[in-house]
Write an enzyme that holds these catalytic residues in place. Structure first.
Site, short mmCIF file in Angstrom:
data_model
loop_
_atom_site.label_atom_id
_atom_site.label_comp_id
_atom_site.label_asym_id
_atom_site.label_seq_id
_atom_site.Cartn_x
_atom_site.Cartn_y
_atom_site.Cartn_z
N TRP A 178 0.89 -1.29 -0.33
CA TRP A 178 0.03 -0.41 0.03
C TRP A 178 1.02 1.05 0.26
O TRP A 178 0.43 2.16 -0.89
CB TRP A 178 -0.82 0.01 1.00
CG TRP A 178 -2.15 1.15 1.67
CD1 TRP A 178 -2.57 1.11 0.71
CD2 TRP A 178 -1.62 2.31 1.76
NE1 TRP A 178 -3.53 2.78 1.57
CE2 TRP A 178 -2.67 2.94 2.25
CE3 TRP A 178 0.01 2.88 3.23
CZ2 TRP A 178 -2.68 4.52 2.64
CZ3 TRP A 178 -0.31 4.21 3.68
CH2 TRP A 178 -1.31 4.79 3.65
N HIS A 179 2.17 0.88 0.55
CA HIS A 179 2.97 2.18 0.49
C HIS A 179 3.42 2.69 -0.25
O HIS A 179 4.07 3.49 -1.10
CB HIS A 179 3.87 2.15 1.77
CG HIS A 179 3.70 2.80 3.41
ND1 HIS A 179 2.57 1.00 3.94
CD2 HIS A 179 3.68 3.23 3.94
CE1 HIS A 179 2.29 1.67 5.08
NE2 HIS A 179 3.28 2.87 5.31
N GLY A 180 3.58 1.80 -1.56
CA GLY A 180 4.89 2.03 -2.76
C GLY A 180 4.58 0.57 -3.71
O GLY A 180 4.78 -0.04 -2.80
#
Lengths: 88, 494, 334
Positions: free
Chosen positions: B333-335
């Site tokens: 989700w972060h990257g």
């Protein structure tokens, strides 16, 4: 199944908490929050839910419990679940 | 527009505040809602009108889904709605990563167009998924469309969270529609919390960034000391940047009379991985706990209970699998990159070790030891988070944990000979001046990260006292002094 | 009036004003402290107080400074090392020389050994105030910077509280560090026949982005640099010293790329034209005409290896001695 009183559910819940957190001195009040109970995390929460389901013969949804603010709300939620189960 | 832009602070914010409160006083709450909608649309559209149109379309589609779910509470429809949202997120954020890896696996060639991720898409997509689920559960009603749009688009939380549950905002918006603000007397605490957050971002995070960025320009050539300074410096920078932003979001909400949830609770004071994730990016942890971890863990526990599975198999099914899957998802989700996936994996493994230790009823570690081990794990995860590739991350971690030799820079040969260490060429710490600055910043900011409270947690305990004024005054001067140099929030790219 | 209203209308403004005033007052008290944050500060002070009579002044960027800082250039007490680095740039070279001359010193030769980039690249803005603006505040210096480096920093008055680290922190730290009033003298004498390190010349280890940037960098002498060079010429006429440009070592691949595009020749020709138009005879020499330097740092700017550094130091010494003999073109004897 007869309707359990609030006090009975609170007592059941306290017993469950004492067993899961291995702390016989644990006392729950309506305003107790998860932050006040050392060792509380999402894993212990799952164990609590499972124990409540078995004790009260109900089915709970994890995210409903996650969103509760304190023990008072949890007890209210359990009462509602018990009542819903007994009407079926 | 970002919260640290002078245009936002000196133009957009005061104008929208005045007009909002005038709208409430002289027109109606509903008119004020429309005004906030327009202001938020302007805030988002200032960056890109094209993506504003995309955001509004996504909101409208989700509103239609919500209306249907409110009537039918169909699980199939819910999964379709979630699927559509994730597909949208996947298309804009992950398609190149997906195609690159597919290409490696299959040898097929794909044309990779430049990726431009709509601002805040990860946040408002997840926020809407929580709402759709709540409607399907029968927990939430479908409000009037303007209130729903504002729930998603309210500009303080639009770009980088917090991820707000509808139950947290719904009543506040409904009250505003009746021209009542549930937290209407919170402008003072809101302003204070906003200034505190701005100070953390502009004065603390951005000052560290100058040094940390320089160090991460040479990931393959760092000495032992440089690597550790990079890791610690980045952890502090990320914390002040994101917690500062989150404070600003809460502060802005309060200035308009809305209470938003807080995101940080001095995470670097945590003495276990479990505790860390209860203190860091709290609303994201909440999302993944509620919608990913808990359903999996509960289902697994039920199966294990029914079939009487115990021991390692029980641990694997009930604890390991849900934890690792959840953290892999949160890492991703972060990257869109392997470094983020490994970031998630290392966090997951750290948590597993934490759980295994407790399940095996091992003795509690002394607080300092537990804190140290937790922080080391976090630093490792953040090296992955910051690095541009796994190779770079591994090079830095190798310098940190398997350095070969521990040396001092050439200019420190006086000190080196006294302590019996060799000297060598340092890529980043070439100059004593730069190194001294870096060291001073870390020595000053590290205790601040642990000791500074998060006023966003309890904004209403902020008193309008002389002490508050004297604490705020130097913060305001320092912030204004450094405000000229714009830098983006680290979580901006999400 | 509510508590918060009182806070915003009275307490906070008063606190802001009080803190501003306290900082302003403290900054005024500390304004007389000689700053010693870095070597440019040290030199800016030392050139006005050092009593030695150096016959040669050496100016330059970090390519030369890294060497001159370690190894003595010239004979004992012959060469004043006023080298700095690219963040301080040619403005620092000019101002240091001017301060040195106006303090009564009379060198016969001034050698400027700065890389070509210093003449053609813009200066690095984020560091400009730290290494130039906050160092050089004499009237001529201020006026020159305001005229030719106007976009690099704010020259107007700002409350001291807006720059507390600069106005309070840096003077306080400078009180701790006391480098003395003399120009830095290198601790070592370079060996006449140093062992030259045999690093493999592996371009693949270089920072590729730096390589590309260096190759693509423009080769036009900037207008502000022309103004500086005019000042050098003016000083040369006024104080009677000879001015010499020496090109420091350049990485061979970069040199080849620049020669191919004509940049090497172009920059030299532009400088020659500037000096000619200012009626100043200036020698321009290139150390690599005599000696190739094969080993550089990843940024392609600084030479690497103690042996090679000493070789460059010896070359500079040889050039300086030839200048003193009146020779403009000289041969470097191995």
């Amino acid at each position: 199944m007869s309707e359990l009183t609030r006090a009975e559910i609170q007592s059941d819940l306290q017993e469950i908490f004492r067993r899961i957190f291995n702390n016989e001195d644990l006392v729950l009040s309506d305003s107790t929050t998860s932050a006040e109970i050392p060792g509380w995390d999402s894993l212990q929460q799952i164990k609590i839910i499972l124990a409540c389901e078995k004790k009260l013969n109900i089915r709970l949804r994890a995210r409903d419990i996650n969103a509760l603010e304190n023990m008072g709300e949890m007890i209210d939620h359990l009462i509602a679940a018990v009542n819903k189960a007994s009407r079926k | 527009m970002l919260f640290t832009d002078p245009v936002f602070i000196f133009a957009f914010l005061p104008i929208s505040l005045v007009l909002f409160h005038l709208a409430r006083r002289y027109r109606s709450g509903k008119f004020a809602i429309w005004f906030l909608l327009v202001a938020s649309a302007f805030f988002y559209g200032y960056w890109s009108v094209k993506y504003l149109a995309l955001l509004l379309s996504q909101i409208l589609i989700n509103y239609l889904f919500a209306q249907q779910l409110g009537r039918s509470q169909s699980k199939r429809l819910l999964w379709l709605a979630i699927g559509v949202n994730l597909l949208l997120l996947g298309y804009f954020k992950y398609r190149n990563f997906f195609l690159e890896n597919l290409s490696i696996l299959t040898g097929w060639q794909f044309h990779l167009a430049a990726l431009f991720v709509p601002l805040g898409i990860s946040f408002h997509t997840f926020q809407q998924i929580t709402y759709l689920t709540d409607v399907a559960d029968g927990e939430e009603d479908v409000p009037p469309l303007p209130q729903y749009i504002l729930f998603v688009m309210f500009f303080p939380q639009l770009i980088a969270g917090p991820i707000v549950l509808h139950r947290e905002m719904g009543r506040q918006l409904a009250s505003l529609a009746e021209n009542r603000l549930l937290h209407g007397n919170s402008f003072g605490p809101g302003f204070t919390v906003f200034c505190f957050g701005l100070f953390k971002k502009v004065c603390l995070a951005d000052n560290l960034a100058n040094f940390v960025d320089t160090t991460f320009q040479w990931p393959l050539h760092l000495q032992f000391l440089e690597a550790w300074f990079a890791a610690v410096g980045y952890a502090l920078q990320l914390y002040f940047d994101f917690s500062g932003y989150s404070d600003m979001a809460v502060g802005l909400g309060l200035m308009f009379g809305f209470l938003l949830p807080f995101n940080f609770n001095t995470p670097f004071a945590a003495t276990s991985m479990t505790e860390y994730w209860k203190r860091w990016h709290i609303t994201m942890t909440r999302f993944f706990t509620m919608y990913c971890y808990s359903p999996m863990a509960l289902a697994a526990h039920r199966v294990v209970d029914q079939r009487n599975i115990t021991g390692v198999r029980m641990f694997a099914l009930c604890i390991a699998a849900p934890t690792v899957i959840t953290f892999l998802a949160s890492g991703l989700w972060h990257g869109a990159g392997w470094t983020f996936i490994v970031f998630g994996l290392v966090n997951g493994v750290g948590l597993l070790i934490n759980h295994a230790w407790r399940e095996a009823k091992m003795p509690r570690l002394p607080g300092v030891v537990a804190w140290f081990l937790t922080m080391i794990t976090i630093l490792v995860t953040l090296v992955y988070f910051r690095s541009e590739s796994l190779a770079q991350a591994h090079a830095i971690l190798k310098s940190m944990f398997l350095p070969g030799q521990i040396a001092l820079p050439l200019w420190a040969d006086g000190i080196a000979s006294r302590v019996g260490l060799p000297v060598t060429f340092f890529e980043v710490f070439q100059a004593a001046n730069f190194t001294a600055h870096y060291v001073c910043l870390l020595l000053l900011f590290a205790p601040l990260a642990i000791l500074l409270p998060n006023p966003a947690m309890q904004p209403n305990i902020v008193r309008p006292s002389v002490t508050t004024a004297l604490v705020m005054a130097p913060m305001l001067w320092l912030t204004l002094g450094w405000l000229g140099e714009p830098r983006t929030f680290l979580y901006f790219q999400f | 009036m509510s508590e918060w209203s009182r806070f915003f209308l009275i307490r906070l403004p008063l606190a802001v004003f009080t803190v501003g005033l306290v900082v302003q007052g403290t900054a005024a008290l500390l304004a007389g402290v000689t700053l010693h944050r870095h070597n440019v500060d040290d030199l800016a002070n030392a050139v006005m107080h050092d009593g030695h009579r150096y016959s040669v002044v050496l100016l330059g960027d970090s390519v030369t400074h890294n060497v001159a800082h370690e190894y003595r250039i010239g004979d004992v007490d012959e060469v004043a090392d006023l080298t700095t680095h690219a963040f301080a740039g040619l403005p620092s070279s000019l101002f240091l020389l001017k301060r040195y001359l106006e303090s009564g010193h009379r060198p016969q030769h001034v050698v400027l050994a700065a890389s070509r980039g210093v003449y053609v690249d813009p200066m690095y803005k984020p560091m400009f105030n730290y290494y130039v603006g906050s160092v050089f505040k004499l009237p001529f210096e201020r006026e020159f910077l305001r005229t030719h480096y106007s976009g690099y920093m704010n020259y107007g008055w700002r409350p001291a509280a807006l720059s507390m680290t600069t106005n309070l922190g840096e003077p306080l730290l400078s009180l701790i560090r006391r480098p003395g009033n003399d120009i830095w003298r290198a601790p070592e004498t370079p060996s006449l026949n140093p062992t030259l390190e045999g690093f493999p010349n592996d371009v693949s280890t270089y920072d590729q982005e730096a390589v590309n940037n260096r190759v693509k960098a423009p080769a036009v002498v900037r207008p502000e640099v022309k103004a500086i060079l005019r000042e050098f010429c003016e000083l040369s006429h006024r104080y009677g010293f000879s001015l010499h440009i020496i090109w420091p070592p350049i990485e061979p691949h970069l040199q080849a790329a620049w020669k191919l595009t004509g940049k090497m020749q172009s920059i030299t020709e532009q400088l020659a034209e500037i000096f000619k138009s200012n009626q100043t005879a200036v020698s321009i020499d290139d150390v690599v005409d005599q000696q190739e330097y094969p080993n550089f740092d990843r940024d392609l700017i600084h030479i690497r290896g103690r042996g090679w550094e000493q070789r460059y130091a010896n070359q500079l010494t040889a050039y300086i001695h030839e200048f003193k003999k009146g020779k403009q073109q000289m041969a470097f004897a191995n």
